[in-house]
Design a protein around this motif. Structure first.
Motif, PDB file in Angstrom:
ATOM      1  N   ARG A 123       0.826  -1.202   0.000  1.00 47.26           N
ATOM      2  CA  ARG A 123       0.000   0.000   0.000  1.00 47.26           C
ATOM      3  C   ARG A 123       0.867   1.261   0.000  1.00 47.26           C
ATOM      4  O   ARG A 123       1.916   1.297   0.626  1.00 47.26           O
ATOM      5  CB  ARG A 123      -0.903   0.019   1.240  1.00 47.26           C
ATOM      6  CG  ARG A 123      -2.067  -0.941   1.173  1.00 47.26           C
ATOM      7  CD  ARG A 123      -2.801  -1.011   2.500  1.00 47.26           C
ATOM      8  NE  ARG A 123      -2.033  -1.770   3.479  1.00 47.26           N
ATOM      9  CZ  ARG A 123      -2.507  -2.140   4.670  1.00 47.26           C
ATOM     10  NH1 ARG A 123      -3.729  -1.790   5.029  1.00 47.26           N
ATOM     11  NH2 ARG A 123      -1.762  -2.833   5.492  1.00 47.26           N
ATOM     12  N   PHE A 124       0.380   2.269  -0.716  1.00 43.02           N
ATOM     13  CA  PHE A 124       1.063   3.554  -0.657  1.00 43.02           C
ATOM     14  C   PHE A 124       0.934   4.113   0.761  1.00 43.02           C
ATOM     15  O   PHE A 124      -0.176   4.167   1.316  1.00 43.02           O
ATOM     16  CB  PHE A 124       0.457   4.531  -1.659  1.00 43.02           C
ATOM     17  CG  PHE A 124       0.751   4.183  -3.097  1.00 43.02           C
ATOM     18  CD1 PHE A 124       2.039   4.276  -3.606  1.00 43.02           C
ATOM     19  CD2 PHE A 124      -0.271   3.760  -3.937  1.00 43.02           C
ATOM     20  CE1 PHE A 124       2.304   3.966  -4.930  1.00 43.02           C
ATOM     21  CE2 PHE A 124      -0.014   3.447  -5.262  1.00 43.02           C
ATOM     22  CZ  PHE A 124       1.275   3.543  -5.762  1.00 43.02           C
ATOM     23  N   PRO A 125       2.024   4.541   1.383  1.00 41.38           N
ATOM     24  CA  PRO A 125       1.978   4.924   2.804  1.00 41.38           C
ATOM     25  C   PRO A 125       1.099   6.121   3.104  1.00 41.38           C
ATOM     26  O   PRO A 125       0.526   6.202   4.192  1.00 41.38           O
ATOM     27  CB  PRO A 125       3.452   5.210   3.138  1.00 41.38           C
ATOM     28  CG  PRO A 125       4.115   5.461   1.822  1.00 41.38           C
ATOM     29  CD  PRO A 125       3.385   4.622   0.829  1.00 41.38           C
ATOM     30  N   HIS A 126       0.957   7.046   2.183  1.00 38.56           N
ATOM     31  CA  HIS A 126       0.203   8.264   2.477  1.00 38.56           C
ATOM     32  C   HIS A 126      -1.288   8.124   2.170  1.00 38.56           C
ATOM     33  O   HIS A 126      -2.127   8.651   2.899  1.00 38.56           O
ATOM     34  CB  HIS A 126       0.785   9.445   1.697  1.00 38.56           C
ATOM     35  CG  HIS A 126       2.209   9.752   2.053  1.00 38.56           C
ATOM     36  ND1 HIS A 126       2.591  10.187   3.304  1.00 38.56           N
ATOM     37  CD2 HIS A 126       3.355   9.660   1.333  1.00 38.56           C
ATOM     38  CE1 HIS A 126       3.898  10.354   3.348  1.00 38.56           C
ATOM     39  NE2 HIS A 126       4.388  10.049   2.162  1.00 38.56           N
ATOM     40  N   SER A 127      -1.625   7.399   1.121  1.00 39.44           N
ATOM     41  CA  SER A 127      -3.030   7.294   0.723  1.00 39.44           C
ATOM     42  C   SER A 127      -3.691   5.999   1.164  1.00 39.44           C
ATOM     43  O   SER A 127      -4.912   5.944   1.315  1.00 39.44           O
ATOM     44  CB  SER A 127      -3.145   7.414  -0.803  1.00 39.44           C
ATOM     45  OG  SER A 127      -2.603   6.260  -1.432  1.00 39.44           O
ATOM     46  N   GLY A 128      -2.924   4.933   1.340  1.00 41.93           N
ATOM     47  CA  GLY A 128      -3.497   3.627   1.640  1.00 41.93           C
ATOM     48  C   GLY A 128      -3.976   2.886   0.407  1.00 41.93           C
ATOM     49  O   GLY A 128      -4.453   1.753   0.503  1.00 41.93           O
ATOM     50  N   ASN A 129      -3.861   3.497  -0.758  1.00 38.45           N
ATOM     51  CA  ASN A 129      -4.240   2.852  -2.010  1.00 38.45           C
ATOM     52  C   ASN A 129      -3.170   1.845  -2.435  1.00 38.45           C
ATOM     53  O   ASN A 129      -2.089   1.781  -1.846  1.00 38.45           O
ATOM     54  CB  ASN A 129      -4.442   3.915  -3.089  1.00 38.45           C
ATOM     55  CG  ASN A 129      -5.115   3.361  -4.326  1.00 38.45           C
ATOM     56  OD1 ASN A 129      -5.892   2.406  -4.261  1.00 38.45           O
ATOM     57  ND2 ASN A 129      -4.827   3.948  -5.473  1.00 38.45           N
TER      58      ASN A 129
ATOM     59  N   ASP B  84       0.092   6.524  -8.057  1.00 41.72           N
ATOM     60  CA  ASP B  84      -0.990   6.402  -7.078  1.00 41.72           C
ATOM     61  C   ASP B  84      -2.189   7.193  -7.580  1.00 41.72           C
ATOM     62  O   ASP B  84      -2.449   8.306  -7.124  1.00 41.72           O
ATOM     63  CB  ASP B  84      -0.522   6.931  -5.716  1.00 41.72           C
ATOM     64  CG  ASP B  84      -1.578   6.764  -4.636  1.00 41.72           C
ATOM     65  OD1 ASP B  84      -2.617   6.134  -4.907  1.00 41.72           O
ATOM     66  OD2 ASP B  84      -1.362   7.279  -3.523  1.00 41.72           O
TER      67      ASP B  84
ATOM     68  N   GLU C 131      -9.755  -0.326   5.705  1.00 38.86           N
ATOM     69  CA  GLU C 131      -8.885   0.763   5.248  1.00 38.86           C
ATOM     70  C   GLU C 131      -9.055   0.990   3.747  1.00 38.86           C
ATOM     71  O   GLU C 131      -9.100   2.136   3.280  1.00 38.86           O
ATOM     72  CB  GLU C 131      -7.427   0.448   5.560  1.00 38.86           C
ATOM     73  CG  GLU C 131      -6.481   1.559   5.119  1.00 38.86           C
ATOM     74  CD  GLU C 131      -5.033   1.289   5.474  1.00 38.86           C
ATOM     75  OE1 GLU C 131      -4.147   1.771   4.749  1.00 38.86           O
ATOM     76  OE2 GLU C 131      -4.795   0.585   6.478  1.00 38.86           O
TER      77      GLU C 131
END
Length: 312
Positions: A162-168, A178, A213
Motif C-alpha cells: 500500500r502507498f503509505p500516504h493514501s493507503g491505495n 498512485d 482501510e
C-alpha cells in the motif's frame, strides 16, 4: 475471437456455457441445461488448464479475465446454482493445483511473497488481471494448510505494498503511480478480496482491518469519471456493499447509497463524456450503464448484493 479462445466467465465461452446452464435450470428446461452443461464439460477438457506452471507469457494465463481463475469462477457459478457437486471435485482441484504451482514458480525470485503471477510480463496486483482476482477465486475452495498459508502470505505481501500516504494500492509491482481507485486496479477490487479473506480467515483480524482501510480509500477517492463496474463509480460502490455484509455496519450501506445517488444525478453526464472520447461500450456491464443498473438493484437488498462476475 475472444469467445472461442478463452474459457473464462467474463471474457470467454466458459461464461456463455455457465450462464446458459444456470438460466436453463431456472427456466426448468432440462434439455437446454444438459446442452450447455455438456459444452462446459467439453471446454474443461482443454489440456492447458491443469498443466504445469508457465512463465514469461507462454501457455494459459492465470488471471480472472482471460485465464485459469476465470474458468474456476465459471465453475463456482455453476456449482452455486446447480449444486455443489455438479462439477467433479477432481476436475477443479487439478486446475487449482496448476494455479498454485504457477504462483509459486512466479514468486521463486521473491522470498517475501509465496505466490506471484504475470500477465503479459507484468506482475499486476488488481482484480482484473492480477493477484486480487486470482486470490478471490482461490478463497472459495478448500485448501490444505500449506496452500492456505501461501494465500495468507500473498495477501500480507499485497497489503504491505500500500502507498503509505493514501493507503491505495499500486496497479502492478514497482509502479509508483498512485491514481487508480477502481475494481480493475486499486483499492476497490483488492478491498473486496480482503473482505472475502476476512470471512475465510476470520481469526486473522488484519484482513478485516485492511478491508476497512481500503474502503476508506474508496470513500475519499471513488467518485471517478466513469460509470461502469470495471473502472467506474458503480464498481466502487460494491466495496461498501462488501463491507456492509462483512461488518453489518450501516455506514457502509449509506456510502453505497450515496454513490448510487450520485450516479442517479450524474450518470447521463458521465456517459456523454465517455462518448466524447470515443467510448463504444456505454451500455455494457463493466464499462457502461448495465453495471449501474446492477448496483441499483443490489441497493434494494444490500445484504444479498454481489459484485457481478466477482462475488458469489
Amino acid at each position: 475471437m475472444i469467445l472461442y479462445r478463452h474459457l473464462t466467465f467474463l471474457c470467454g465461452r466458459g461464461g456463455v456455457y455457465a450462464l446458459g446452464a444456470v438460466v436453463s435450470h431456472y427456466m426448468r428446461d432440462p434439455q437446454k441445461l444438459d446442452f450447455f452443461f455438456n459444452l462446459f464439460l467439453q471446454a474443461a477438457e482443454e489440456k492447458a488448464l491443469p498443466s504445469g506452471p508457465e512463465e514469461g507469457g507462454f501457455g494459459m494465463s492465470y488471471d480472472l479475465l482471460y485465464g485459469r481463475a476465470g474458468f474456476l469462477w465459471a465453475a463456482l457459478f455453476i456449482n452455486k446454482h446447480l449444486g455443489e457437486q455438479r462439477l467433479p471435485h477432481d476436475l477443479l482441484m487439478s486446475v487449482i493445483d496448476a494455479v498454485l504451482a504457477g504462483g509459486r514458480a512466479g514468486a521463486s525470485d521473491n522470498p517475501d511473497c509465496p505466490l506471484m503471477f504475470r500477465w503479459h510480463g507484468t506482475r499486476y496486483y488488481g482484480a482484473a488481471n492480477g493477484l486480487a482476482g486470482i486470490l478471490q477465486v482461490l478463497l472459495h475452495f478448500p485448501l490444505s494448510k500449506e496452500d492456505a498459508d501461501d494465500v495468507k502470505g500473498t495477501l500480507r505481501y499485497l497489503m504491505s505494498k500500500r502507498f503509505p500516504h493514501s493507503g491505495n494500492y499500486p496497479s502492478s509491482e514497482g509502479n509508483p503511480r498512485d491514481k487508480l481507485v477502481q475494481w480493475s486496479h486499486g483499492a476497490t477490487g483488492i478491498g473486496i478480496t480482503l473482505c472475502k479473506a476476512s470471512q475465510v480467515f476470520h481469526e486473522d483480524r488484519e484482513f478485516r482491518d485492511a478491508a476497512i482501510e481500503a474502503g476508506e480509500v474508496v470513500w475519499k477517492n471513488g467518485l471517478v469519471k466513469e460509470v461502469g463496474l470495471a473502472d467506474g463509480v458503480s464498481g466502487n460502490a460494491y466495496a461498501f456493499l462488501s463491507l456492509y455484509r462483512l461488518t453489518g455496519e450501516s455506514v457502509y450501506e449509506e456510502r453505497a447509497r450515496a454513490f448510487g445517488t450520485y450516479l442517479y444525478h450524474n450518470a447521463s453526464k458521465l456517459v456523454a463524456n465517455q462518448n466524447q472520447v470515443g467510448g463504444d461500450r456505454l451500455f455494457s456491464l463493466f464499462h457502461g450503464l448495465a453495471g449501474t443498473a446492477c448496483l441499483w438493484f443490489d441497493l434494494l437488498e444490500p445484504e444479498k448484493s454481489r459484485f457481478p462476475g466477482y462475488e458469489l
